[in-house]
Design a protein around this motif. Sequence first.
Motif, PDB file in Angstrom:
ATOM      1  N   THR A   6       0.844  -1.194   0.000  1.00 20.08           N
ATOM      2  CA  THR A   6       0.000   0.000   0.000  1.00 20.08           C
ATOM      3  C   THR A   6       0.882   1.247   0.000  1.00 20.08           C
ATOM      4  OG1 THR A   6      -0.128   0.189   2.415  1.00 20.08           O
ATOM      5  CG2 THR A   6      -1.822  -1.120   1.331  1.00 20.08           C
ATOM      6  N   CYS A   7       0.296   2.320  -0.516  1.00 17.06           N
ATOM      7  CA  CYS A   7       0.939   3.628  -0.452  1.00 17.06           C
ATOM      8  C   CYS A   7      -0.194   4.648  -0.367  1.00 17.06           C
ATOM      9  CB  CYS A   7       1.815   3.868  -1.681  1.00 17.06           C
ATOM     10  SG  CYS A   7       2.791   5.380  -1.582  1.00 17.06           S
ATOM     11  N   LEU A   8      -0.525   5.064   0.850  1.00 14.02           N
ATOM     12  CA  LEU A   8      -1.678   5.914   1.086  1.00 14.02           C
ATOM     13  C   LEU A   8      -1.244   7.331   1.459  1.00 14.02           C
ATOM     14  CD1 LEU A   8      -3.979   3.495   3.140  1.00 14.02           C
ATOM     15  CD2 LEU A   8      -3.776   3.752   0.656  1.00 14.02           C
ATOM     16  N   LEU A   9      -1.872   8.311   0.831  1.00 16.01           N
ATOM     17  CA  LEU A   9      -1.684   9.739   1.141  1.00 16.01           C
ATOM     18  C   LEU A   9      -0.227  10.154   0.999  1.00 16.01           C
ATOM     19  CD1 LEU A   9      -4.023   9.956   4.280  1.00 16.01           C
ATOM     20  CD2 LEU A   9      -4.612  10.093   1.848  1.00 16.01           C
ATOM     21  N   THR A  10       0.447   9.610   0.002  1.00 15.51           N
ATOM     22  CA  THR A  10       1.884   9.831  -0.167  1.00 15.51           C
ATOM     23  C   THR A  10       2.263  10.237  -1.585  1.00 15.51           C
ATOM     24  OG1 THR A  10       2.434   8.276   1.605  1.00 15.51           O
ATOM     25  CG2 THR A  10       4.143   8.702  -0.024  1.00 15.51           C
ATOM     26  N   LEU A  11       1.731   9.554  -2.586  1.00 13.73           N
ATOM     27  CA  LEU A  11       2.211   9.757  -3.954  1.00 13.73           C
ATOM     28  C   LEU A  11       1.940  11.156  -4.488  1.00 13.73           C
ATOM     29  CD1 LEU A  11       1.344   6.327  -5.627  1.00 13.73           C
ATOM     30  CD2 LEU A  11       3.603   7.188  -4.966  1.00 13.73           C
ATOM     31  N   HIS A  12       0.987  11.878  -3.912  1.00 16.41           N
ATOM     32  CA  HIS A  12       0.730  13.234  -4.424  1.00 16.41           C
ATOM     33  C   HIS A  12       1.889  14.190  -4.134  1.00 16.41           C
ATOM     34  CE1 HIS A  12      -1.826  13.453  -0.492  1.00 16.41           C
ATOM     35  NE2 HIS A  12      -0.582  13.840  -0.205  1.00 16.41           N
ATOM     36  N   PHE A  13       2.849  13.782  -3.313  1.00 20.80           N
ATOM     37  CA  PHE A  13       4.035  14.610  -3.084  1.00 20.80           C
ATOM     38  C   PHE A  13       5.076  14.467  -4.199  1.00 20.80           C
ATOM     39  CE2 PHE A  13       2.514  13.864   1.329  1.00 20.80           C
ATOM     40  CZ  PHE A  13       2.325  15.182   1.709  1.00 20.80           C
TER      41      PHE A  13
ATOM     42  N   SER B 249      -5.000  26.198   2.513  1.00 19.75           N
ATOM     43  CA  SER B 249      -4.675  24.936   1.847  1.00 19.75           C
ATOM     44  C   SER B 249      -4.900  25.016   0.340  1.00 19.75           C
ATOM     45  CB  SER B 249      -5.515  23.788   2.427  1.00 19.75           C
ATOM     46  OG  SER B 249      -6.877  23.884   2.027  1.00 19.75           O
ATOM     47  N   ILE B 250      -5.762  25.902  -0.106  1.00 16.06           N
ATOM     48  CA  ILE B 250      -6.064  26.002  -1.537  1.00 16.06           C
ATOM     49  C   ILE B 250      -4.810  26.390  -2.305  1.00 16.06           C
ATOM     50  CG2 ILE B 250      -7.411  27.237  -3.278  1.00 16.06           C
ATOM     51  CD1 ILE B 250      -9.617  27.542  -1.115  1.00 16.06           C
ATOM     52  N   SER B 251      -4.172  27.472  -1.899  1.00 10.93           N
ATOM     53  CA  SER B 251      -2.952  27.890  -2.594  1.00 10.93           C
ATOM     54  C   SER B 251      -1.794  26.965  -2.288  1.00 10.93           C
ATOM     55  CB  SER B 251      -2.599  29.325  -2.207  1.00 10.93           C
ATOM     56  OG  SER B 251      -2.427  29.445  -0.804  1.00 10.93           O
ATOM     57  N   ALA B 252      -1.739  26.413  -1.063  1.00 13.15           N
ATOM     58  CA  ALA B 252      -0.634  25.521  -0.704  1.00 13.15           C
ATOM     59  C   ALA B 252      -0.621  24.273  -1.579  1.00 13.15           C
ATOM     60  CB  ALA B 252      -0.731  25.135   0.769  1.00 13.15           C
ATOM     61  N   ILE B 253      -1.788  23.674  -1.795  1.00 12.67           N
ATOM     62  CA  ILE B 253      -1.858  22.482  -2.641  1.00 12.67           C
ATOM     63  C   ILE B 253      -1.490  22.833  -4.078  1.00 12.67           C
ATOM     64  CG2 ILE B 253      -3.436  20.769  -3.628  1.00 12.67           C
ATOM     65  CD1 ILE B 253      -4.876  20.736  -0.920  1.00 12.67           C
ATOM     66  N   LYS B 254      -1.998  23.966  -4.553  1.00 15.31           N
ATOM     67  CA  LYS B 254      -1.667  24.398  -5.915  1.00 15.31           C
ATOM     68  C   LYS B 254      -0.166  24.563  -6.113  1.00 15.31           C
ATOM     69  CE  LYS B 254      -5.491  27.098  -7.872  1.00 15.31           C
ATOM     70  NZ  LYS B 254      -5.871  28.456  -8.309  1.00 15.31           N
ATOM     71  N   GLU B 255       0.486  25.165  -5.140  1.00 10.01           N
ATOM     72  CA  GLU B 255       1.884  25.546  -5.294  1.00 10.01           C
ATOM     73  C   GLU B 255       2.859  24.424  -4.940  1.00 10.01           C
ATOM     74  OE1 GLU B 255       2.247  28.937  -2.784  1.00 10.01           O
ATOM     75  OE2 GLU B 255       0.800  30.131  -3.953  1.00 10.01           O
ATOM     76  N   LYS B 256       2.473  23.529  -4.032  1.00  9.16           N
ATOM     77  CA  LYS B 256       3.440  22.587  -3.478  1.00  9.16           C
ATOM     78  C   LYS B 256       3.235  21.141  -3.907  1.00  9.16           C
ATOM     79  CE  LYS B 256       4.182  25.421   0.645  1.00  9.16           C
ATOM     80  NZ  LYS B 256       4.103  25.485   2.129  1.00  9.16           N
ATOM     81  N   LEU B 257       2.029  20.787  -4.322  1.00  7.43           N
ATOM     82  CA  LEU B 257       1.773  19.382  -4.657  1.00  7.43           C
ATOM     83  C   LEU B 257       1.664  19.205  -6.170  1.00  7.43           C
ATOM     84  CD1 LEU B 257      -0.837  18.124  -2.031  1.00  7.43           C
ATOM     85  CD2 LEU B 257       1.661  18.093  -1.921  1.00  7.43           C
ATOM     86  N   PRO B 258       2.464  18.295  -6.752  1.00 11.97           N
ATOM     87  CA  PRO B 258       2.363  18.016  -8.189  1.00 11.97           C
ATOM     88  C   PRO B 258       1.219  17.044  -8.470  1.00 11.97           C
ATOM     89  CG  PRO B 258       4.150  16.743  -7.236  1.00 11.97           C
ATOM     90  CD  PRO B 258       3.604  17.592  -6.120  1.00 11.97           C
ATOM     91  N   VAL B 259       0.003  17.502  -8.195  1.00  9.93           N
ATOM     92  CA  VAL B 259      -1.176  16.641  -8.311  1.00  9.93           C
ATOM     93  C   VAL B 259      -1.426  16.277  -9.770  1.00  9.93           C
ATOM     94  CG1 VAL B 259      -3.687  16.565  -7.990  1.00  9.93           C
ATOM     95  CG2 VAL B 259      -2.226  17.533  -6.209  1.00  9.93           C
ATOM     96  N   LEU B 260      -1.790  15.011 -10.004  1.00 10.26           N
ATOM     97  CA  LEU B 260      -2.193  14.543 -11.323  1.00 10.26           C
ATOM     98  C   LEU B 260      -3.710  14.397 -11.366  1.00 10.26           C
ATOM     99  CD1 LEU B 260       0.440  11.729 -12.013  1.00 10.26           C
ATOM    100  CD2 LEU B 260       0.598  14.176 -12.521  1.00 10.26           C
ATOM    101  N   SER B 261      -4.259  14.404 -12.564  1.00 11.32           N
ATOM    102  CA  SER B 261      -5.681  14.105 -12.711  1.00 11.32           C
ATOM    103  C   SER B 261      -5.895  12.608 -12.520  1.00 11.32           C
ATOM    104  CB  SER B 261      -6.161  14.517 -14.101  1.00 11.32           C
ATOM    105  OG  SER B 261      -5.600  13.640 -15.077  1.00 11.32           O
ATOM    106  N   PRO B 262      -7.116  12.169 -12.238  1.00 15.45           N
ATOM    107  CA  PRO B 262      -7.373  10.739 -12.114  1.00 15.45           C
ATOM    108  C   PRO B 262      -6.950   9.948 -13.346  1.00 15.45           C
ATOM    109  CG  PRO B 262      -9.214  11.966 -11.220  1.00 15.45           C
ATOM    110  CD  PRO B 262      -8.308  12.978 -11.874  1.00 15.45           C
ATOM    111  N   GLU B 263      -7.148  10.506 -14.521  1.00 18.23           N
ATOM    112  CA  GLU B 263      -6.753   9.808 -15.746  1.00 18.23           C
ATOM    113  C   GLU B 263      -5.239   9.658 -15.807  1.00 18.23           C
ATOM    114  OE1 GLU B 263     -10.653  11.610 -16.006  1.00 18.23           O
ATOM    115  OE2 GLU B 263      -8.696  12.527 -15.611  1.00 18.23           O
TER     116      GLU B 263
END
Length: 224
Positions: free
Chosen positions: A111-118, A179-193
């Motif tokens: 498992t890898c939970l709440l981690t890969l979005h970093f 958290s809105i700007s923090a997530i935008k600026e710091k997390l390399p979030v991918l789309s579900p696809e």
Amino acid sequence: MSAHVDQPAVSSYAQKTAQLVPGLADLHKMACVLLAERASAQARVLVLGAGGGLELKAFAEMQPHWRFDGVDPSAEMLRLARTTLGPLGSRVQWHEGYIDSAPSGPFDAATCLLTLHFLPAAERRRTLEAIRTRLKPGAPLVVAHHSFPNHGNDQDKWLFRNAAYAKASGVATSQADASISAIKEKLPVLSPEEDAAVLHEAGFTCVEMFYSALTFKGWVARTP
């Protein structure tokens, strides 16, 4: 956090995480159920991002004969995990570091939970590939993390929803809004696809989404 991690610190961490992640306890329960579809009652399970110990505790309680290798880069979070598990920690081997610090296995599940979005996409794929090489053929992997449209108005819509959930769960308005700007600026979030594509690119098959909660998504997959 001091070198000594006490019970209030455990309770505080669990409460704060639950305020931010919808259905956290159920996510852990679902992850364990999905791993157990293919992992035996005597399974050895790799848990990447094990700091805090919340999923490890849930898994250990649900599967009394599983053994675990918990990996996390933070020594403080690993100390917190040990305190969270208490006597259940005797079934865990602890490893401070990243995926390269994990034993070669082979593991029956991971498992890898709440981690890969970093992790940026390339590093995320490399990490997933390294997990795959440590798993037995047909072994399951469960991942869950922030995953939502990452451009324009759709990105803002989901981040505002995420902040609204945090406020409704008791998080201070200033912290939730920040958290809105923090997530935008710091997390390399991918789309579900994109997230599903990275799992395929890393060599996993049968990739299925099982969890969708505002900005968080979760998938189960397995090795060929």
